[in-house]
Write a protein that holds these residues in place. Sequence first.
Motif, PDB file in Angstrom:
ATOM      1  N   VAL A  52      -8.847  13.273   5.305  1.00 56.16           N
ATOM      2  CA  VAL A  52      -8.640  11.870   4.960  1.00 56.16           C
ATOM      3  C   VAL A  52      -9.627  11.522   3.865  1.00 56.16           C
ATOM      4  CG1 VAL A  52      -8.629   9.490   5.788  1.00 56.16           C
ATOM      5  CG2 VAL A  52      -8.000  11.336   7.347  1.00 56.16           C
ATOM      6  N   SER A  53      -9.120  10.928   2.778  1.00 49.38           N
ATOM      7  CA  SER A  53     -10.004  10.578   1.670  1.00 49.38           C
ATOM      8  C   SER A  53      -9.552   9.288   1.008  1.00 49.38           C
ATOM      9  CB  SER A  53     -10.003  11.711   0.630  1.00 49.38           C
ATOM     10  OG  SER A  53     -10.815  11.354  -0.465  1.00 49.38           O
ATOM     11  N   LYS A  54     -10.535   8.466   0.625  1.00 50.91           N
ATOM     12  CA  LYS A  54     -10.265   7.285  -0.184  1.00 50.91           C
ATOM     13  C   LYS A  54     -10.363   7.618  -1.663  1.00 50.91           C
ATOM     14  CE  LYS A  54     -11.954   3.236   1.856  1.00 50.91           C
ATOM     15  NZ  LYS A  54     -13.083   2.422   2.305  1.00 50.91           N
ATOM     16  N   GLU A  55     -10.923   8.783  -1.974  1.00 52.51           N
ATOM     17  CA  GLU A  55     -11.021   9.239  -3.358  1.00 52.51           C
ATOM     18  C   GLU A  55      -9.723   9.967  -3.691  1.00 52.51           C
ATOM     19  OE1 GLU A  55     -14.547  11.605  -3.196  1.00 52.51           O
ATOM     20  OE2 GLU A  55     -15.839   9.874  -3.536  1.00 52.51           O
ATOM     21  N   VAL A  56      -8.882   9.328  -4.483  1.00 46.75           N
ATOM     22  CA  VAL A  56      -7.553   9.863  -4.765  1.00 46.75           C
ATOM     23  C   VAL A  56      -7.418  10.158  -6.253  1.00 46.75           C
ATOM     24  CG1 VAL A  56      -5.076   9.435  -4.578  1.00 46.75           C
ATOM     25  CG2 VAL A  56      -6.628   8.471  -2.871  1.00 46.75           C
ATOM     26  N   ASP A  57      -6.989  11.371  -6.564  1.00 46.33           N
ATOM     27  CA  ASP A  57      -6.666  11.744  -7.935  1.00 46.33           C
ATOM     28  C   ASP A  57      -5.203  11.372  -8.152  1.00 46.33           C
ATOM     29  OD1 ASP A  57      -5.974  12.988 -10.337  1.00 46.33           O
ATOM     30  OD2 ASP A  57      -7.204  14.747  -9.924  1.00 46.33           O
ATOM     31  N   PRO A  58      -4.895  10.486  -9.094  1.00 43.02           N
ATOM     32  CA  PRO A  58      -3.502  10.065  -9.284  1.00 43.02           C
ATOM     33  C   PRO A  58      -2.566  11.230  -9.595  1.00 43.02           C
ATOM     34  CG  PRO A  58      -4.931   9.167 -11.005  1.00 43.02           C
ATOM     35  CD  PRO A  58      -5.808   9.824 -10.007  1.00 43.02           C
ATOM     36  N   ARG A  59      -3.085  12.335 -10.123  1.00 45.37           N
ATOM     37  CA  ARG A  59      -2.229  13.502 -10.391  1.00 45.37           C
ATOM     38  C   ARG A  59      -1.654  14.079  -9.108  1.00 45.37           C
ATOM     39  NH1 ARG A  59      -6.545  16.458 -14.144  1.00 45.37           N
ATOM     40  NH2 ARG A  59      -7.742  15.736 -12.360  1.00 45.37           N
ATOM     41  N   ASP A  60      -2.315  13.813  -7.952  1.00 47.66           N
ATOM     42  CA  ASP A  60      -1.807  14.304  -6.673  1.00 47.66           C
ATOM     43  C   ASP A  60      -0.491  13.644  -6.274  1.00 47.66           C
ATOM     44  OD1 ASP A  60      -3.950  16.027  -6.466  1.00 47.66           O
ATOM     45  OD2 ASP A  60      -5.096  14.721  -5.107  1.00 47.66           O
ATOM     46  N   THR A  61      -0.131  12.540  -6.925  1.00 50.57           N
ATOM     47  CA  THR A  61       1.155  11.901  -6.644  1.00 50.57           C
ATOM     48  C   THR A  61       2.295  12.609  -7.368  1.00 50.57           C
ATOM     49  OG1 THR A  61       1.060  10.343  -8.507  1.00 50.57           O
ATOM     50  CG2 THR A  61       0.075   9.632  -6.394  1.00 50.57           C
ATOM     51  N   GLY A  62       1.965  13.431  -8.361  1.00 49.39           N
ATOM     52  CA  GLY A  62       3.004  14.095  -9.154  1.00 49.39           C
ATOM     53  C   GLY A  62       3.608  13.177 -10.199  1.00 49.39           C
ATOM     54  N   MET A  63       2.957  12.026 -10.435  1.00 49.48           N
ATOM     55  CA  MET A  63       3.456  11.060 -11.415  1.00 49.48           C
ATOM     56  C   MET A  63       2.330  10.682 -12.362  1.00 49.48           C
ATOM     57  SD  MET A  63       5.644   8.577  -8.885  1.00 49.48           S
ATOM     58  CE  MET A  63       4.679   8.796  -7.381  1.00 49.48           C
ATOM     59  N   SER A  64       2.703  10.349 -13.592  1.00 52.19           N
ATOM     60  CA  SER A  64       1.697   9.871 -14.537  1.00 52.19           C
ATOM     61  C   SER A  64       1.436   8.389 -14.282  1.00 52.19           C
ATOM     62  CB  SER A  64       2.173  10.090 -15.974  1.00 52.19           C
ATOM     63  OG  SER A  64       3.341   9.331 -16.230  1.00 52.19           O
ATOM     64  N   VAL A  65       0.331   7.912 -14.801  1.00 49.21           N
ATOM     65  CA  VAL A  65      -0.031   6.503 -14.642  1.00 49.21           C
ATOM     66  C   VAL A  65       0.517   5.723 -15.830  1.00 49.21           C
ATOM     67  CG1 VAL A  65      -1.947   4.878 -14.444  1.00 49.21           C
ATOM     68  CG2 VAL A  65      -2.096   7.122 -13.351  1.00 49.21           C
ATOM     69  N   TYR A  66       1.132   4.597 -15.544  1.00 52.44           N
ATOM     70  CA  TYR A  66       1.689   3.734 -16.585  1.00 52.44           C
ATOM     71  C   TYR A  66       0.589   3.420 -17.613  1.00 52.44           C
ATOM     72  CZ  TYR A  66       3.989  -0.259 -18.764  1.00 52.44           C
ATOM     73  OH  TYR A  66       4.553  -1.127 -19.666  1.00 52.44           O
ATOM     74  N   PRO A  67       0.891   3.579 -18.919  1.00 53.75           N
ATOM     75  CA  PRO A  67      -0.127   3.351 -19.963  1.00 53.75           C
ATOM     76  C   PRO A  67      -0.754   1.951 -19.881  1.00 53.75           C
ATOM     77  CG  PRO A  67       1.822   4.378 -20.900  1.00 53.75           C
ATOM     78  CD  PRO A  67       2.175   4.007 -19.477  1.00 53.75           C
ATOM     79  N   GLY A  68      -2.075   1.922 -19.891  1.00 50.06           N
ATOM     80  CA  GLY A  68      -2.818   0.668 -19.865  1.00 50.06           C
ATOM     81  C   GLY A  68      -3.014   0.072 -18.481  1.00 50.06           C
ATOM     82  N   ALA A  69      -2.473   0.722 -17.440  1.00 49.00           N
ATOM     83  CA  ALA A  69      -2.628   0.188 -16.080  1.00 49.00           C
ATOM     84  C   ALA A  69      -4.071   0.346 -15.620  1.00 49.00           C
ATOM     85  CB  ALA A  69      -1.691   0.907 -15.125  1.00 49.00           C
ATOM     86  N   ARG A  70      -4.500  -0.558 -14.763  1.00 43.34           N
ATOM     87  CA  ARG A  70      -5.838  -0.539 -14.191  1.00 43.34           C
ATOM     88  C   ARG A  70      -5.750  -0.186 -12.706  1.00 43.34           C
ATOM     89  NH1 ARG A  70      -4.841  -4.863 -17.035  1.00 43.34           N
ATOM     90  NH2 ARG A  70      -4.636  -6.222 -15.228  1.00 43.34           N
ATOM     91  N   ARG A  71      -6.579   0.727 -12.299  1.00 46.72           N
ATOM     92  CA  ARG A  71      -6.576   1.149 -10.896  1.00 46.72           C
ATOM     93  C   ARG A  71      -7.206   0.078 -10.018  1.00 46.72           C
ATOM     94  NH1 ARG A  71      -7.965   7.085  -8.800  1.00 46.72           N
ATOM     95  NH2 ARG A  71      -8.073   6.645  -6.597  1.00 46.72           N
ATOM     96  N   LYS A  72      -6.640  -0.122  -8.844  1.00 45.11           N
ATOM     97  CA  LYS A  72      -7.178  -1.050  -7.854  1.00 45.11           C
ATOM     98  C   LYS A  72      -7.628  -0.231  -6.647  1.00 45.11           C
ATOM     99  CE  LYS A  72      -5.351  -4.996  -7.262  1.00 45.11           C
ATOM    100  NZ  LYS A  72      -4.528  -6.127  -6.892  1.00 45.11           N
ATOM    101  N   GLU A  73      -8.785  -0.537  -6.121  1.00 45.06           N
ATOM    102  CA  GLU A  73      -9.250   0.181  -4.942  1.00 45.06           C
ATOM    103  C   GLU A  73      -8.481  -0.250  -3.699  1.00 45.06           C
ATOM    104  OE1 GLU A  73     -11.088   2.923  -5.003  1.00 45.06           O
ATOM    105  OE2 GLU A  73     -10.937   2.574  -7.156  1.00 45.06           O
ATOM    106  N   LYS A  74      -7.976  -1.469  -3.742  1.00 41.18           N
ATOM    107  CA  LYS A  74      -7.148  -1.996  -2.652  1.00 41.18           C
ATOM    108  C   LYS A  74      -6.003  -2.778  -3.269  1.00 41.18           C
ATOM    109  CE  LYS A  74     -10.774  -2.656   0.792  1.00 41.18           C
ATOM    110  NZ  LYS A  74     -10.387  -2.436   2.154  1.00 41.18           N
ATOM    111  N   SER A  75      -4.872  -2.810  -2.567  1.00 35.86           N
ATOM    112  CA  SER A  75      -3.769  -3.644  -3.017  1.00 35.86           C
ATOM    113  C   SER A  75      -4.122  -5.101  -2.726  1.00 35.86           C
ATOM    114  CB  SER A  75      -2.470  -3.264  -2.287  1.00 35.86           C
ATOM    115  OG  SER A  75      -2.524  -3.719  -0.949  1.00 35.86           O
TER     116      SER A  75
END
Length: 195
Positions: A52-75
């Motif tokens: 279990v980890s809160k440290e998530v690499d977005p590449r682990d989703t198999g999807m790229s991140v929308y250009p210019g998007a900002r990561r949120k630690e919580k929704s």
Amino acid sequence: MIDQSSLPWRRAYAVALAAIMVFPACSVNVKKGDSGDEKNVDITTPVGGLHVSKEVDPRDTGMSVYPGARRKEKSDKGDDNANLGISTSLFGFKVVVVHYESDDAPEKVVAYYQNELKRYGSVLECHTRDSGGHTNVEMGKDKSHSLKCENDNEGKTIELKVGQEENQHVVAIEPQAKGCEFTLVKVQTHGSDTI
């Protein structure tokens, strides 16, 4: 049904603690963040492991991140980013959840991910009143493995889904006053029933 938006860190941590009590011959590794809260928990037992980890690499989703998007630690609903994995010789389960926000219109983000997800197959577009990204995983040989829209398929949140229940990618895009919030979700399962 697995509600990806409700996979809070506390619930996963409770599962980890329960595993410790059930399997006394196990190893536990807990890493804390700068603020003293738990960031990673790894448990290894004679029959399997839990990560279990809160440290998530977005590449682990198999999807790229929308250009210019900002990561949120919580929704906006308070749900954490998470990377959860359970592995045994009989079954396995992996869920990766990452939250982002963008100032761009939801329609732009939807178009981007419709194109992004095509590489995994036919993209299903659903509408829901919920937020976060919802997936359905049912056990048993007689169950359909096809993804489907849940509930009445109405609401302002758009969910893009691709794959099968046992291997799926989901993007949930929720309009905000300015721009949108979106969640990337990947789910992989395997089991003795071939989930």
